[in-house]
Write a protein that holds these residues in place. Structure first.
Motif, PDB file in Angstrom:
ATOM      1  N   ALA A 188      -3.086  -3.579   6.137  1.00 45.16           N
ATOM      2  CA  ALA A 188      -4.223  -2.666   6.046  1.00 45.16           C
ATOM      3  C   ALA A 188      -3.931  -1.330   6.723  1.00 45.16           C
ATOM      4  N   LEU A 189      -3.109  -1.351   7.761  1.00 42.98           N
ATOM      5  CA  LEU A 189      -2.802  -0.126   8.502  1.00 42.98           C
ATOM      6  C   LEU A 189      -1.627   0.653   7.922  1.00 42.98           C
ATOM      7  N   ALA A 190      -0.868   0.029   7.051  1.00 44.97           N
ATOM      8  CA  ALA A 190       0.346   0.668   6.527  1.00 44.97           C
ATOM      9  C   ALA A 190       0.092   2.037   5.887  1.00 44.97           C
ATOM     10  N   PRO A 191      -0.953   2.200   5.066  1.00 46.45           N
ATOM     11  CA  PRO A 191      -1.197   3.519   4.454  1.00 46.45           C
ATOM     12  C   PRO A 191      -1.823   4.541   5.407  1.00 46.45           C
ATOM     13  N   ASN A 192      -1.904   4.193   6.686  1.00 45.34           N
ATOM     14  CA  ASN A 192      -2.453   5.101   7.704  1.00 45.34           C
ATOM     15  C   ASN A 192      -3.901   5.476   7.416  1.00 45.34           C
ATOM     16  N   PRO A 193      -4.812   4.478   7.359  1.00 49.59           N
ATOM     17  CA  PRO A 193      -6.224   4.773   7.054  1.00 49.59           C
ATOM     18  C   PRO A 193      -6.911   5.482   8.217  1.00 49.59           C
ATOM     19  N   LEU A 194      -7.972   6.207   7.888  1.00 49.36           N
ATOM     20  CA  LEU A 194      -8.793   6.824   8.926  1.00 49.36           C
ATOM     21  C   LEU A 194      -9.760   5.802   9.527  1.00 49.36           C
ATOM     22  N   VAL A 195     -10.184   4.844   8.696  1.00 47.88           N
ATOM     23  CA  VAL A 195     -11.137   3.810   9.122  1.00 47.88           C
ATOM     24  C   VAL A 195     -10.606   2.452   8.677  1.00 47.88           C
ATOM     25  N   GLY A 235       0.805  -1.223   0.000  1.00 49.03           N
ATOM     26  CA  GLY A 235       0.000   0.000   0.000  1.00 49.03           C
ATOM     27  C   GLY A 235       0.831   1.263   0.000  1.00 49.03           C
ATOM     28  N   LEU A 236       2.018   1.196   0.562  1.00 55.78           N
ATOM     29  CA  LEU A 236       2.905   2.354   0.588  1.00 55.78           C
ATOM     30  C   LEU A 236       3.433   2.656  -0.808  1.00 55.78           C
ATOM     31  N   GLN A 237       3.658   1.598  -1.591  1.00 59.42           N
ATOM     32  CA  GLN A 237       4.110   1.792  -2.973  1.00 59.42           C
ATOM     33  C   GLN A 237       2.995   2.407  -3.812  1.00 59.42           C
ATOM     34  N   VAL A 238       1.753   1.960  -3.558  1.00 55.06           N
ATOM     35  CA  VAL A 238       0.615   2.531  -4.278  1.00 55.06           C
ATOM     36  C   VAL A 238       0.493   4.023  -3.989  1.00 55.06           C
ATOM     37  N   GLN A 239       0.796   4.402  -2.735  1.00 57.48           N
ATOM     38  CA  GLN A 239       0.743   5.817  -2.349  1.00 57.48           C
ATOM     39  C   GLN A 239       1.941   6.618  -2.857  1.00 57.48           C
ATOM     40  N   LYS A 240       2.890   5.909  -3.493  1.00 61.96           N
ATOM     41  CA  LYS A 240       4.096   6.547  -4.046  1.00 61.96           C
ATOM     42  C   LYS A 240       4.927   7.238  -2.962  1.00 61.96           C
ATOM     43  N   MET A 241       5.041   6.588  -1.825  1.00 58.12           N
ATOM     44  CA  MET A 241       5.916   7.086  -0.766  1.00 58.12           C
ATOM     45  C   MET A 241       7.376   6.953  -1.215  1.00 58.12           C
ATOM     46  N   SER A 242       8.203   7.805  -0.669  1.00 59.69           N
ATOM     47  CA  SER A 242       9.628   7.701  -0.975  1.00 59.69           C
ATOM     48  C   SER A 242      10.201   6.438  -0.358  1.00 59.69           C
ATOM     49  N   SER A 243      11.328   6.005  -0.846  1.00 62.44           N
ATOM     50  CA  SER A 243      11.973   4.785  -0.351  1.00 62.44           C
ATOM     51  C   SER A 243      12.264   4.882   1.142  1.00 62.44           C
ATOM     52  N   LEU A 244      12.730   6.040   1.595  1.00 60.92           N
ATOM     53  CA  LEU A 244      13.053   6.214   3.005  1.00 60.92           C
ATOM     54  C   LEU A 244      11.798   6.171   3.865  1.00 60.92           C
ATOM     55  N   GLN A 245      10.728   6.815   3.416  1.00 58.04           N
ATOM     56  CA  GLN A 245       9.460   6.789   4.157  1.00 58.04           C
ATOM     57  C   GLN A 245       8.912   5.362   4.257  1.00 58.04           C
ATOM     58  N   ARG A 246       8.987   4.639   3.142  1.00 60.78           N
ATOM     59  CA  ARG A 246       8.510   3.248   3.155  1.00 60.78           C
ATOM     60  C   ARG A 246       9.316   2.403   4.123  1.00 60.78           C
TER      61      ARG A 246
END
Length: 287
Positions: free
Chosen positions: A84-91, A36-47
């Motif tokens: 499921a929690l990796a992209p920091n969902p609200l719900v 999910g972090l890759q889908v959000q296009k997070m930087s390598s360091l953030q991931r």
């Protein structure tokens, strides 16, 4: 709240944990969580930092490079929740996530989930058919019948004060006995089968009519107690549970279930005893 129906799925900030986990079998634990972090296009360091935090939070560090088919049921469940929690969902939506697990593992993961939810502060909507799970995990609980909400409230409110027959019977074990109430002659008259109770000031706020009398098996005590209603019964079933006895008894034409502390004199099938219940905790459900 806000309307998200027309938003792209990736932008809704809603996580989903499936009943069967739906992990990617060709990816490792770490790769599943990072997806999910890759889908959000997070930087390598953030991931990298987010992955490290989640592996630590779910105690998956030693399993990061494992294939999914090498995991136990509990390890798969933790991986699914972490993903499921990796992209920091609200719900976070959870569809019976513990249904395939054995009792002890389910209990441990329930405690872990509560701790993580309180720590991260996300909202979780948890679907379950396990009454104990619903009561222990929820801050607010909704009981649904045929696609509609029958009652919503705190677990204590719904268990102790169900709004109708369905909720009382669905959530936990309940004694539900037909009765009629009449307030003529300036006193309350409660009739349960052929048994009559007179002069009951605690019932003055209930209008005359037909009801189902509701109380839980654990509400009952053995023998007569001051201020309690006493029901003469005959024991027809008995189970020893270790911490208590589960009794099934006949009261008039009705069956009653009771949980009795094992410190009392052990009951026996065929015995005639008095079961007492505090009228303050009895509920009257309209028919």
């Amino acid at each position: 709240g806000r309307e998200i129906t027309s938003m792209p799925a990736a932008g809704r900030r809603v996580g989903l944990v499936f009943q069967e986990y739906a992990l990617f079998p060709h990816l490792t634990v770490a790769q599943n969580i990072e997806y999910g972090l890759q889908v959000q296009k997070m930087s390598s360091l953030q991931r990298k930092n987010r992955l490290r935090d989640l592996l630590s939070l779910f105690e998956l560090e030693a399993l990061a490079r494992r294939e999914i088919n090498q995991l136990s049921g509990g390890e798969r469940q933790r991986t699914a929740i972490a993903r499921a929690l990796a992209p920091n969902p609200l719900v976070l939506l959870m569809d019976e996530p513990f249904s395939a697990l054995d009792y002890n593992l389910r209990q441990r993961l329930q405690k872990d989930l509560l701790k993580i939810q309180k720590s991260l502060g996300f909202t979780a909507i948890f679907v379950t058919h396990q009454q104990e799970e619903a009561l222990s995990l929820s801050d607010r609980l909704a009981v649904m019948q045929k696609g509609s909400i029958s009652q919503i409230g705190s677990p204590e409110e719904i268990y102790e004060r169900p709004s109708n027959f369905f909720v009382a019977e669905f959530l936990g074990d309940a004694n539900l006995i037909p009765c009629s109430l009449d307030h003529s002659d300036n006193q309350s008259h409660l009739q349960i089968g052929s048994t009559d109770f007179w002069g009951l000031p605690e019932l003055k706020n209930y209008p005359s009519g037909k009801y189902s009398l509701m109380f839980r098996p654990e509400d009952m005590e053995l023998d007569k107690l001051d201020g309690y209603w006493t029901l003469p019964v005959k024991i027809i079933g008995l189970e020893y549970l270790g911490f208590s006895y589960r009794i099934e008894a006949i009261f008039g034409q009705y069956k009653i279930k009771a949980l009795i502390n094992k410190s009392v004199i052990p009951p026996k099938i065929g015995m005639e005893i008095n079961l007492a219940v505090n009228p303050q905790i009895i509920r009257f459900l309209p028919e």
